[in-house]
Design a protein around this motif. Sequence first.
Motif, mmCIF file in Angstrom:
data_model
loop_
_atom_site.group_PDB
_atom_site.id
_atom_site.type_symbol
_atom_site.label_atom_id
_atom_site.label_comp_id
_atom_site.label_asym_id
_atom_site.label_seq_id
_atom_site.Cartn_x
_atom_site.Cartn_y
_atom_site.Cartn_z
ATOM 1 N N LYS A 1 41.767 41.263 26.883
ATOM 2 C CA LYS A 1 40.955 42.392 27.282
ATOM 3 C C LYS A 1 39.645 41.908 27.889
ATOM 4 O O LYS A 1 38.958 41.073 27.313
ATOM 5 N N LYS A 2 39.289 42.408 29.073
ATOM 6 C CA LYS A 2 38.023 42.063 29.704
ATOM 7 C C LYS A 2 36.891 42.702 28.904
ATOM 8 O O LYS A 2 37.064 43.738 28.271
ATOM 9 N N ASP A 3 35.704 42.087 28.965
ATOM 10 C CA ASP A 3 34.526 42.643 28.297
ATOM 11 C C ASP A 3 34.283 44.089 28.720
ATOM 12 O O ASP A 3 33.936 44.935 27.910
ATOM 13 N N SER A 4 34.467 44.370 30.029
ATOM 14 C CA SER A 4 34.207 45.723 30.544
ATOM 15 C C SER A 4 35.062 46.757 29.829
ATOM 16 O O SER A 4 34.561 47.804 29.417
ATOM 17 N N LEU A 5 36.347 46.484 29.688
ATOM 18 C CA LEU A 5 37.232 47.422 29.000
ATOM 19 C C LEU A 5 36.805 47.602 27.550
ATOM 20 O O LEU A 5 36.706 48.730 27.066
ATOM 21 N N GLN A 6 36.536 46.506 26.866
ATOM 22 C CA GLN A 6 36.127 46.607 25.465
ATOM 23 C C GLN A 6 34.827 47.399 25.324
ATOM 24 O O GLN A 6 34.687 48.219 24.427
ATOM 25 N N ASN A 7 33.883 47.170 26.240
ATOM 26 C CA ASN A 7 32.618 47.910 26.211
ATOM 27 C C ASN A 7 32.838 49.402 26.416
ATOM 28 O O ASN A 7 32.198 50.228 25.758
ATOM 29 N N ILE A 8 33.733 49.762 27.328
ATOM 30 C CA ILE A 8 34.041 51.181 27.566
ATOM 31 C C ILE A 8 34.625 51.812 26.304
ATOM 32 O O ILE A 8 34.214 52.891 25.888
ATOM 33 N N LEU A 9 35.585 51.128 25.694
ATOM 34 C CA LEU A 9 36.229 51.666 24.491
ATOM 35 C C LEU A 9 35.242 51.752 23.321
ATOM 36 O O LEU A 9 35.295 52.691 22.536
ATOM 37 N N ASP A 10 34.330 50.784 23.225
ATOM 38 C CA ASP A 10 33.355 50.763 22.127
ATOM 39 C C ASP A 10 32.247 51.799 22.292
ATOM 40 O O ASP A 10 31.821 52.422 21.327
ATOM 41 N N THR A 11 31.768 51.992 23.541
ATOM 42 C CA THR A 11 30.595 52.845 23.771
ATOM 43 C C THR A 11 30.921 54.220 24.328
ATOM 44 O O THR A 11 30.121 55.141 24.211
ATOM 45 N N GLY A 12 32.080 54.343 24.987
ATOM 46 C CA GLY A 12 32.434 55.617 25.610
ATOM 47 C C GLY A 12 31.683 55.864 26.909
ATOM 48 O O GLY A 12 31.676 56.975 27.424
ATOM 49 N N GLU A 13 31.043 54.819 27.461
ATOM 50 C CA GLU A 13 30.280 54.964 28.693
ATOM 51 C C GLU A 13 30.654 53.860 29.675
ATOM 52 O O GLU A 13 31.046 52.766 29.270
ATOM 53 N N LEU A 14 30.507 54.155 30.975
ATOM 54 C CA LEU A 14 30.827 53.191 32.015
ATOM 55 C C LEU A 14 30.150 53.571 33.310
ATOM 56 O O LEU A 14 29.640 54.683 33.452
ATOM 57 N N VAL A 15 30.130 52.643 34.243
ATOM 58 C CA VAL A 15 29.681 52.908 35.606
ATOM 59 C C VAL A 15 30.765 52.404 36.549
ATOM 60 O O VAL A 15 31.252 51.286 36.408
ATOM 61 N N ILE A 16 31.152 53.252 37.489
ATOM 62 C CA ILE A 16 32.126 52.902 38.507
ATOM 63 C C ILE A 16 31.332 52.573 39.773
ATOM 64 O O ILE A 16 30.627 53.440 40.299
ATOM 65 N N ASN A 17 31.403 51.333 40.219
ATOM 66 C CA ASN A 17 30.678 50.886 41.406
ATOM 67 C C ASN A 17 31.668 50.675 42.541
ATOM 68 O O ASN A 17 32.597 49.878 42.405
ATOM 69 N N VAL A 18 31.483 51.381 43.645
ATOM 70 C CA VAL A 18 32.358 51.183 44.802
ATOM 71 C C VAL A 18 31.998 49.846 45.435
ATOM 72 O O VAL A 18 30.829 49.564 45.715
ATOM 73 N N ILE A 19 33.011 49.017 45.643
ATOM 74 C CA ILE A 19 32.810 47.715 46.284
ATOM 75 C C ILE A 19 32.843 47.928 47.792
ATOM 76 O O ILE A 19 33.727 48.594 48.319
ATOM 77 N N SER A 20 31.870 47.350 48.487
ATOM 78 C CA SER A 20 31.836 47.387 49.948
ATOM 79 C C SER A 20 32.011 45.981 50.488
ATOM 80 O O SER A 20 31.790 44.992 49.772
ATOM 81 N N GLU A 21 32.383 45.901 51.768
ATOM 82 C CA GLU A 21 32.671 44.610 52.379
ATOM 83 C C GLU A 21 31.522 43.619 52.234
ATOM 84 O O GLU A 21 31.757 42.420 52.092
ATOM 85 N N TRP A 22 30.282 44.106 52.251
ATOM 86 C CA TRP A 22 29.138 43.190 52.263
ATOM 87 C C TRP A 22 28.925 42.435 50.956
ATOM 88 O O TRP A 22 28.150 41.498 50.914
ATOM 89 N N PHE A 23 29.627 42.823 49.879
ATOM 90 C CA PHE A 23 29.488 42.036 48.645
ATOM 91 C C PHE A 23 30.824 41.787 47.945
ATOM 92 O O PHE A 23 30.885 41.567 46.738
ATOM 93 N N ILE A 24 31.905 41.720 48.712
ATOM 94 C CA ILE A 24 33.245 41.537 48.143
ATOM 95 C C ILE A 24 33.376 40.216 47.377
ATOM 96 O O ILE A 24 33.977 40.174 46.305
ATOM 97 N N GLU A 25 32.802 39.128 47.899
ATOM 98 C CA GLU A 25 32.937 37.843 47.213
ATOM 99 C C GLU A 25 32.260 37.890 45.838
ATOM 100 O O GLU A 25 32.810 37.409 44.845
ATOM 101 N N ALA A 26 31.067 38.463 45.784
ATOM 102 C CA ALA A 26 30.357 38.578 44.505
ATOM 103 C C ALA A 26 31.123 39.496 43.551
ATOM 104 O O ALA A 26 31.252 39.197 42.355
ATOM 105 N N ALA A 27 31.645 40.603 44.063
ATOM 106 C CA ALA A 27 32.409 41.526 43.215
ATOM 107 C C ALA A 27 33.666 40.843 42.678
ATOM 108 O O ALA A 27 34.019 41.004 41.504
#
Length: 158
Positions: free
Chosen positions: A4-30
Amino acid sequence: MENKKDSLQNILDTGELVINVISEWFIEAANYTAINAPLGVSEFDLSGLTPLPSSKVKPPHVAESAFSIEAKLVSHHPWYSPTTGKNTGVTIFAEGVNFHIREDMWLEGNEGSIVDIAKLKPVSRLGGIMYGRTTEGHELPRPEFTIEKDKDEIKKVL
């Protein structure tokens, strides 16, 4: 899920999340946020992406993202392999409670402001290591039943 990725575990533990749309200008970092780092290692630090405080949820949103959605977990559904019985993934259902859209991303449309896909340049993760680019979009009005019901081909199925 075993890994399980940290992100998934954090969502299940806290009930909160942020959905960030990935754009071409930062695909490598994403993409770098998908690294198999040990639990507790910050993907923000590794990827060089910038966390910004959110307004209605605790998790930060990504400054480089021109479109982010602060959300609350509604429910989740784990998926299991029919052959091995192993948990292979989890689907998250979330309600958007706050939206961050960069001012230069808007396009005036017929029904009010909409996000300009050509400016946003969204990238989707298609599975595995495959990504896709959305380079253009088009609007397609929804059919109106009161009009469509009178057409012969629709009458046949009614």
